[in-house]
Design a protein around this motif. Structure first.
Motif, PDB file in Angstrom:
ATOM      1  N   PHE A  91       0.830  -1.208   0.000  1.00  0.00           N
ATOM      2  CA  PHE A  91       0.000   0.000   0.000  1.00  0.00           C
ATOM      3  C   PHE A  91       0.865   1.259   0.000  1.00  0.00           C
ATOM      4  O   PHE A  91       0.627   2.209  -0.761  1.00  0.00           O
ATOM      5  N   LEU A  92       1.906   1.277   0.865  1.00  0.00           N
ATOM      6  CA  LEU A  92       2.752   2.465   0.942  1.00  0.00           C
ATOM      7  C   LEU A  92       3.545   2.673  -0.349  1.00  0.00           C
ATOM      8  O   LEU A  92       3.715   3.821  -0.818  1.00  0.00           O
ATOM      9  N   GLU A  93       4.059   1.611  -0.928  1.00  0.00           N
ATOM     10  CA  GLU A  93       4.841   1.742  -2.163  1.00  0.00           C
ATOM     11  C   GLU A  93       3.968   2.222  -3.317  1.00  0.00           C
ATOM     12  O   GLU A  93       4.437   2.940  -4.214  1.00  0.00           O
ATOM     13  N   SER A  94       2.668   1.823  -3.279  1.00  0.00           N
ATOM     14  CA  SER A  94       1.776   2.309  -4.343  1.00  0.00           C
ATOM     15  C   SER A  94       1.455   3.795  -4.186  1.00  0.00           C
ATOM     16  O   SER A  94       1.179   4.494  -5.168  1.00  0.00           O
ATOM     17  N   GLN A  95       1.494   4.315  -2.973  1.00  0.00           N
ATOM     18  CA  GLN A  95       1.201   5.719  -2.722  1.00  0.00           C
ATOM     19  C   GLN A  95       2.428   6.612  -2.840  1.00  0.00           C
ATOM     20  O   GLN A  95       2.302   7.838  -2.994  1.00  0.00           O
ATOM     21  N   LEU A  96       3.625   6.030  -2.754  1.00  0.00           N
ATOM     22  CA  LEU A  96       4.864   6.822  -2.742  1.00  0.00           C
ATOM     23  C   LEU A  96       5.059   7.673  -3.997  1.00  0.00           C
ATOM     24  O   LEU A  96       5.407   8.866  -3.887  1.00  0.00           O
ATOM     25  N   PRO A  97       4.865   7.184  -5.241  1.00  0.00           N
ATOM     26  CA  PRO A  97       5.064   8.037  -6.433  1.00  0.00           C
ATOM     27  C   PRO A  97       4.166   9.274  -6.428  1.00  0.00           C
ATOM     28  O   PRO A  97       4.596  10.376  -6.802  1.00  0.00           O
ATOM     29  N   GLY A  98       2.922   9.138  -5.998  1.00  0.00           N
ATOM     30  CA  GLY A  98       2.015  10.281  -5.960  1.00  0.00           C
ATOM     31  C   GLY A  98       2.480  11.332  -4.971  1.00  0.00           C
ATOM     32  O   GLY A  98       2.405  12.550  -5.244  1.00  0.00           O
ATOM     33  N   VAL A  99       2.939  10.870  -3.777  1.00  0.00           N
ATOM     34  CA  VAL A  99       3.434  11.821  -2.778  1.00  0.00           C
ATOM     35  C   VAL A  99       4.685  12.536  -3.278  1.00  0.00           C
ATOM     36  O   VAL A  99       4.874  13.750  -3.083  1.00  0.00           O
ATOM     37  N   LYS A 145       3.676  15.234  -5.754  1.00  0.00           N
ATOM     38  CA  LYS A 145       3.121  16.398  -5.076  1.00  0.00           C
ATOM     39  C   LYS A 145       4.221  17.230  -4.439  1.00  0.00           C
ATOM     40  O   LYS A 145       4.172  18.479  -4.445  1.00  0.00           O
ATOM     41  N   LEU A 146       5.253  16.576  -3.856  1.00  0.00           N
ATOM     42  CA  LEU A 146       6.374  17.304  -3.265  1.00  0.00           C
ATOM     43  C   LEU A 146       7.137  18.082  -4.329  1.00  0.00           C
ATOM     44  O   LEU A 146       7.463  19.273  -4.145  1.00  0.00           O
ATOM     45  N   ASP A 147       7.433  17.451  -5.447  1.00  0.00           N
ATOM     46  CA  ASP A 147       8.148  18.150  -6.533  1.00  0.00           C
ATOM     47  C   ASP A 147       7.335  19.335  -7.048  1.00  0.00           C
ATOM     48  O   ASP A 147       7.880  20.433  -7.327  1.00  0.00           O
ATOM     49  N   SER A 148       6.036  19.175  -7.209  1.00  0.00           N
ATOM     50  CA  SER A 148       5.179  20.260  -7.700  1.00  0.00           C
ATOM     51  C   SER A 148       5.160  21.422  -6.726  1.00  0.00           C
ATOM     52  O   SER A 148       5.237  22.603  -7.120  1.00  0.00           O
ATOM     53  N   ALA A 205       6.591  21.794   2.967  1.00  0.00           N
ATOM     54  CA  ALA A 205       6.967  21.116   4.212  1.00  0.00           C
ATOM     55  C   ALA A 205       6.072  19.899   4.471  1.00  0.00           C
ATOM     56  O   ALA A 205       6.546  18.832   4.871  1.00  0.00           O
ATOM     57  N   VAL A 206       4.761  20.063   4.248  1.00  0.00           N
ATOM     58  CA  VAL A 206       3.848  18.940   4.477  1.00  0.00           C
ATOM     59  C   VAL A 206       4.145  17.783   3.541  1.00  0.00           C
ATOM     60  O   VAL A 206       4.226  16.614   3.957  1.00  0.00           O
ATOM     61  N   ASN A 207       4.302  18.071   2.267  1.00  0.00           N
ATOM     62  CA  ASN A 207       4.596  16.993   1.306  1.00  0.00           C
ATOM     63  C   ASN A 207       5.938  16.343   1.590  1.00  0.00           C
ATOM     64  O   ASN A 207       6.108  15.138   1.430  1.00  0.00           O
ATOM     65  N   ASN A 208       6.903  17.161   2.020  1.00  0.00           N
ATOM     66  CA  ASN A 208       8.221  16.614   2.343  1.00  0.00           C
ATOM     67  C   ASN A 208       8.137  15.696   3.562  1.00  0.00           C
ATOM     68  O   ASN A 208       8.739  14.623   3.597  1.00  0.00           O
ATOM     69  N   THR A 222       8.959  11.743   3.522  1.00  0.00           N
ATOM     70  CA  THR A 222      10.010  11.194   4.405  1.00  0.00           C
ATOM     71  C   THR A 222       9.449  10.105   5.318  1.00  0.00           C
ATOM     72  O   THR A 222      10.070   9.062   5.541  1.00  0.00           O
ATOM     73  N   SER A 223       8.235  10.349   5.867  1.00  0.00           N
ATOM     74  CA  SER A 223       7.615   9.357   6.747  1.00  0.00           C
ATOM     75  C   SER A 223       7.325   8.058   6.006  1.00  0.00           C
ATOM     76  O   SER A 223       7.555   6.966   6.536  1.00  0.00           O
ATOM     77  N   MET A 224       6.848   8.195   4.778  1.00  0.00           N
ATOM     78  CA  MET A 224       6.554   6.987   4.007  1.00  0.00           C
ATOM     79  C   MET A 224       7.819   6.215   3.702  1.00  0.00           C
ATOM     80  O   MET A 224       7.840   4.982   3.745  1.00  0.00           O
ATOM     81  N   LEU A 225       8.914   6.912   3.391  1.00  0.00           N
ATOM     82  CA  LEU A 225      10.187   6.219   3.141  1.00  0.00           C
ATOM     83  C   LEU A 225      10.651   5.459   4.388  1.00  0.00           C
ATOM     84  O   LEU A 225      11.130   4.326   4.295  1.00  0.00           O
TER      85      LEU A 225
END
Length: 718
Positions: A274-282, A285-288, A383-386, A390-393
């Motif tokens: 589940f986390l790995e599937s959500q990681l690319p989207g997060v 959003k951080l890059d944007s 900051a929120v996206n970062n 980081t938490s997901m990693l």
């Protein structure tokens, strides 16, 4: 008058009820009288119990201990908040059901080959515990013939042969080899991995349905928690062979622990996916957010934030990070529980509280300059996206560690070991239970026989029902003389001090007081065969003779007479006019006692009794004898006694104690009095000692005062 009669009836009914009831003391005496029968039942029970104990195949019980960590493992605690998501408390009851589940036992049945069995045959070998052993690790019987009887016969030290249901030898081979043989268009396959049996011993081989084997194993397992909420689960299992019991139990324990680890690893694996599937989207959003912030700064130039703005941003970032973590926890919790679960409700309340604080911060930021507000907003997004990224990693890395470590919440405390002592059967317990069961059957039989002989037992009951006195109650005797029905010697001659002999002297006294002047003829009759009327006649005649009176005893039962005379001619020939009555009379060893036998037995002697010959005969005999006793046939069987009754001076009716009923006695007494109303009395024979009851009127002398009578004797029976 009517009131007095009613009171008499009530008193009689109460006495009858009292006579028929059995007290505890009376029950004990009834059992004591039948003690030899009860001992026989106990002995038979001991034999049956011993055979059952030997017949049951020995069982060996092994056990193992498992510990359930209901608070979680160290790896979960090391993961912090993410580890808390994976901690699901596992109560002992749930773990017990898991141990007995098909998920665990299906593998055990397959691994331990519990679907295959080889049952030794031979009753003698089983009884002597000399049965051999054959373990099968692979068996495939053609499906159409699995319900039939297949046999394996030991042919050598390590060889065996398999026979089909038609008793045809299909294949023969060695232990450890996979044997194949065609049968009914299919193939039989078998491999034996262990065989310990003598040559020629037979085994019935079976292939059971795996599901039935699983159910049988589940039913044989004993799984329970040791104590309350200890987390220690004990598992025990019994098998005919000690090593098989330990092996099966260890396979169960290892399978359960392995599947527990796999289940917990599967939880980590699902969360990781589940986390790995959500990681690319997060990450996107951080890059944007970072690109938008850089573009805005480039557009307006660099803007320095004050300390107040910096503190506001830090606090808002902290709240956003907490909200993110709670959202992750909520998503994981909702995957395991429903929305109404306390864990989900608690997380939702925490989120609402943090959102309220975040709203207040945003409202306070509205007082800042527009440029700073926009920069603050863009930096908050970054900051929120970062923080989320980081938490997901970090969580992904921790879950990979859990998956690689395969950490479970179950461990084996004690493995099962081979038990040297059998646990079943408990031969001593079986022996005791069998003896007790047969003893109860014996008691039931004794009281059943007592109920079947629920006749007259009280002289008062008999007297109230018939208005006829009971002159004596004659107890049974152990005298061996009575076993010989054809013995010419009476009991009073052989055993004058016997209690039954004393009862006959009591009977003589009662008869003497009842006979009037010149009355010499006494009739003795019974209701049915077997009451002992001839026994009473012989002994009463002997008592009178021993007192110096000349007594003549006549056997008037011309159908089945048992009073023996030294002459073949008897009453039949006298009444027929063939001989003089003096020629039919013979003396006996007892002084003053003379006997006239029945003579030739006739099928219908009543015709002889209807004439006046017998009446005249009695009148003639009175002049030569002090007392004449006439032993007659049973009243209920033939009419002879009714014909003789009007010719005598007094009648004694012998009643069988505990057998003859009041109704029978009243009916036969009415039949006897149909044509005459002569005085009569009852004699209760075969009386048994019971507490609170006496045999006659008064105690028995000759050293027997205060002494009860026990046992059962044997009487001359008609």
């Amino acid at each position: 008058m009517a009131e007095n009669e009613q009171q008499t009836i009530v008193v009689g009914a109460q006495q009858a009820q009292s006579a028929n009831s059995i007290t505890l003391l009376e029950a004990l005496f009834i059992l004591w009288k039948r003690r030899y029968l009860l001992l026989l039942f106990i002995f038979i029970g001991a034999i049956v119990g011993g055979v059952i104990g030997q017949w049951i195949r020995p069982q060996f019980t092994s056990d193992t201990l498992l510990q359930i960590d209901v608070k979680g493992n160290k790896a979960g605690k090391a993961m912090g908040e993410m580890g808390a998501l994976l901690e699901v408390a596992s109560p002992a009851d749930a773990e017990i059901e898991l141990i007995k589940s098909r998920m665990v036992l299906n593998f055990v049945v397959s691994e331990e080959h519990l679907s295959y069995s080889a049952i030794p045959q031979g009753a003698l070998n089983r009884l002597l515990h000399r049965e051999g052993r054959m373990d099968i690790d692979y068996l495939d019987i053609p499906e159409l013939a699995r319900a039939d009887r297949w046999q394996a016969v030991v042919t050598g030290a390590d060889t065996y042969a398999v026979y089909s249901p038609e008793e045809t030898k299909l294949v023969e081979g060695k232990v450890g080899d996979l044997l194949r043989a065609p049968y009914a268009g299919d193939t039989l396959q078998i491999r034996v991995n262990l065989m310990r049996a003598s040559i020629g011993e037979e085994f019935v081989i079976r292939q059971a349905n795996p599901l039935l084997a699983v159910r049988g194993l589940a039913g044989s397992l004993k799984v329970a928690e040791k104590g309350k909420q200890t987390g220690i689960i004990g598992v025990s299992y019994s098998h005919r062979y000690a090593d098989r019991a330990a092996s099966i139990l260890n396979t169960i324990a290892n399978t359960y622990v392995r599947q527990n680890v796999e289940m917990r690893s599967a939880e980590a694996e699902k969360t990781l996916e589940f986390l790995e599937s959500q990681l690319p989207g997060v990450k996107a959003k951080l890059d944007s957010a970072e690109k938008i912030l850089a573009d805005y700064r480039h557009q307006i130039g660099s803007v320095d934030m004050t300390g107040e703005t910096q503190a506001h941003l830090s606090k808002e970032m902290d709240l956003q990070r907490q909200l993110l973590q709670l959202e992750q926890q909520r998503q994981e919790a909702t995957r395991l529980f429903k929305e109404e679960h306390p864990s989900v409700v608690t997380i939702t309340k925490q989120q609402d509280k943090l959102r309220g604080e975040l709203a207040r911060l945003k409202k306070a930021a509205e007082s800042m300059p527009i440029t700073q507000q926009e920069v603050l907003r863009l930096q908050e997004d970054v900051a929120v996206n970062n923080a989320q990224y980081t938490s997901m990693l970090n969580n992904i890395q921790q879950l990979r560690v859990v998956r690689a470590g395969e950490v479970g919440n179950v461990r084996i405390v004690d493995l099962a070991q081979v038990e040297p002592i059998q646990s079943k059967p408990k031969k001593f317990n079986i022996l005791i239970c069998s003896m007790a069961a047969f003893f109860m059957v014996g008691v039931l039989l004794v009281f059943l026989l007592r109920m079947m002989k629920n006749g007259i037992r009280s002289s008062q009951e008999l007297e109230h029902a018939t208005d006829v006195s009971v002159f004596a109650k004659i107890p049974e005797s152990k005298n061996k003389l009575l076993r010989n029905k054809r013995s010419k010697q009476s009991l009073v001659e052989n055993s004058p001090n016997d209690q039954a002999s004393e009862a006959f002297r009591t009977l003589q006294t009662a008869v003497d007081f009842s006979l009037g002047e010149g009355q010499k003829v006494l009739m003795v009759c019974g209701l049915v065969p077997g009451v002992g009327k001839s026994f009473v006649s012989k002994n009463l005649a002997a008592v009178y003779a021993m007192n110096g009176k000349r007594i003549l005893l006549i056997d008037a039962d011309m159908r089945k007479g048992v009073i023996r005379s030294s002459k073949h001619a008897g009453l039949t020939e006298v009444l027929s006019g063939k001989i003089n009555w003096r020629d039919a009379v013979t003396d006996t060893k007892c002084l003053n006692l003379f006997v006239m036998g029945c003579g030739k037995r006739l099928m219908s002697p009543s015709e002889l009794l209807r004439r006046d010959t017998f009446k005249n005969l009695l009148e003639e005999m009175k002049s030569e004898y002090d007392m004449i006793l006439v032993d007659t046939p049973p009243v209920s069987m033939v009419t002879d006694a009714e014909l003789i009754y009007p010719l005598v001076d007094f009648a004694l009716m012998v009643v069988h104690y505990g057998t003859d009923s009041i109704g029978q006695v009243k009916e036969n007494l009415a039949n006897l009095r149909r044509y005459a109303d002569k005085p009569c009395a009852f004699v209760m024979n075969h009386c048994e000692y019971e507490p609170g009851h006496y045999y006659g009127y008064g105690y028995y002398g000759h050293g027997y005062y205060g002494k009860g009578y026990y046992g059962k004797g044997y009487f001359s029976k008609d």
